[in-house]
Design a protein around this motif. Sequence first.
Motif, PDB file in Angstrom:
ATOM      1  N   ASP A 119       0.839  -1.194   0.000  1.00 57.22           N
ATOM      2  CA  ASP A 119       0.000   0.000   0.000  1.00 57.22           C
ATOM      3  C   ASP A 119       0.878   1.250   0.000  1.00 57.22           C
ATOM      4  O   ASP A 119       1.027   1.934   1.015  1.00 57.22           O
ATOM      5  CB  ASP A 119      -0.939  -0.012   1.203  1.00 57.22           C
ATOM      6  N   LEU A 122      -0.677   4.717   1.141  1.00 57.68           N
ATOM      7  CA  LEU A 122      -0.790   4.831   2.586  1.00 57.68           C
ATOM      8  C   LEU A 122       0.570   5.102   3.222  1.00 57.68           C
ATOM      9  O   LEU A 122       0.676   5.910   4.161  1.00 57.68           O
ATOM     10  CB  LEU A 122      -1.393   3.550   3.172  1.00 57.68           C
ATOM     11  N   LEU A 143      -0.629   0.833  -9.016  1.00 55.43           N
ATOM     12  CA  LEU A 143      -1.079   1.861  -8.078  1.00 55.43           C
ATOM     13  C   LEU A 143      -0.915   3.266  -8.640  1.00 55.43           C
ATOM     14  O   LEU A 143      -0.997   4.244  -7.885  1.00 55.43           O
ATOM     15  CB  LEU A 143      -0.295   1.741  -6.762  1.00 55.43           C
TER      16      LEU A 143
END
Length: 363
Positions: A119, A122, A143
């Motif tokens: 992630d 994040l 992403l």
Amino acid sequence: MTHDDVMRQIHAFVREQELKPGARLPSGREMEALWQVSRLTVNRAVACLVAQGALRREGYKLFVAAPTDAPEERPLCHILTIAGGDKPFGELDFPGLLRGASEVAAANNMRLLPIYGPDQPLEIQRLMVDGTAGFVLWAERRLMDALAAPLRQAADKNIPFVVCDIDIGPFNFVGTDNERGMEAGVKHLLKLGHRRLAYVTDTLKNSSLECRRSGFQQACLRFDLGRCYKRIFDVPLGDNAGLAATLRALRAEKNPTTAVLFSNITLAEPFREACIAAGLRVPEDVSLVAFDEERGGKHTFTTLAQDMYQIGVIAVQRLRQALRESQTAERHRVVRIRLEPTLMVGESTCAPPARAGPAEPGA
């Protein structure tokens, strides 16, 4: 001649020519000709000297670096990587990038902490809260859309960062010149005598794959290869049945395709297996060229190799510059560097079979 030998040659050249800090050095191509060595050897030597602080790079230009007088405070920086933290360097997809980044950070008294995790958006948010002097992002391809917003927030907060490999937006960037790389692959096949080419690409949408596709198309048009620029097949990674179907379509033509280029080695390897299963010989019946190097140091494919070590070196070097600029009028300066990949001729290309026909006429 090894890259250590070339490093010594560069040091000797600086001494003999009495070059001062800021003086420009010969280009990589000129060094190749001067010392009769390969591009990869020159690139590795230059990258090591940049990491040591002996040279500095601005785009494609090389200069003698100025010595630093006083020791600098050790900034805490981070590198966000797509590689799993439980894997040693030798098992990573591109270990050179992490190694190059780490070496130049150590040579320049920087603390560079790796952050492994799926992630990345994040993680960037956490860095903005917890604190970081700056970071390098080795972007996860899937992403891209999610990364744009946190990167813009980091830029607005004046946190220096450099994006590697995947071009996400108007930020500092170090990566590969994908269009020139694909053109080099087409040129190699033309020199061997191929005139009937096709291109197989992953269906994932990102700037690197789009540039490789464009590079293939532009090269076909530039070298008058008729309708080859339209012979593009989109196949998802892992779809071996789709690759086999693509092969059957290419071989069913009146004048079958004699060479295929691939957006990455991950597509090329199962395509070669499909060729073997269909009774075709590689490269005698069909030649294959792929972007990216084979894993494990093998050279069975002709590839367009990205110098990930040099990308890592230059990314941290640019981050170091951005840290210095962050409190000056140049804090918003953006530097975008693209390195030309190296053609590594392996066992998957040769001259086309004698029965091969000419290129198709233009549309």
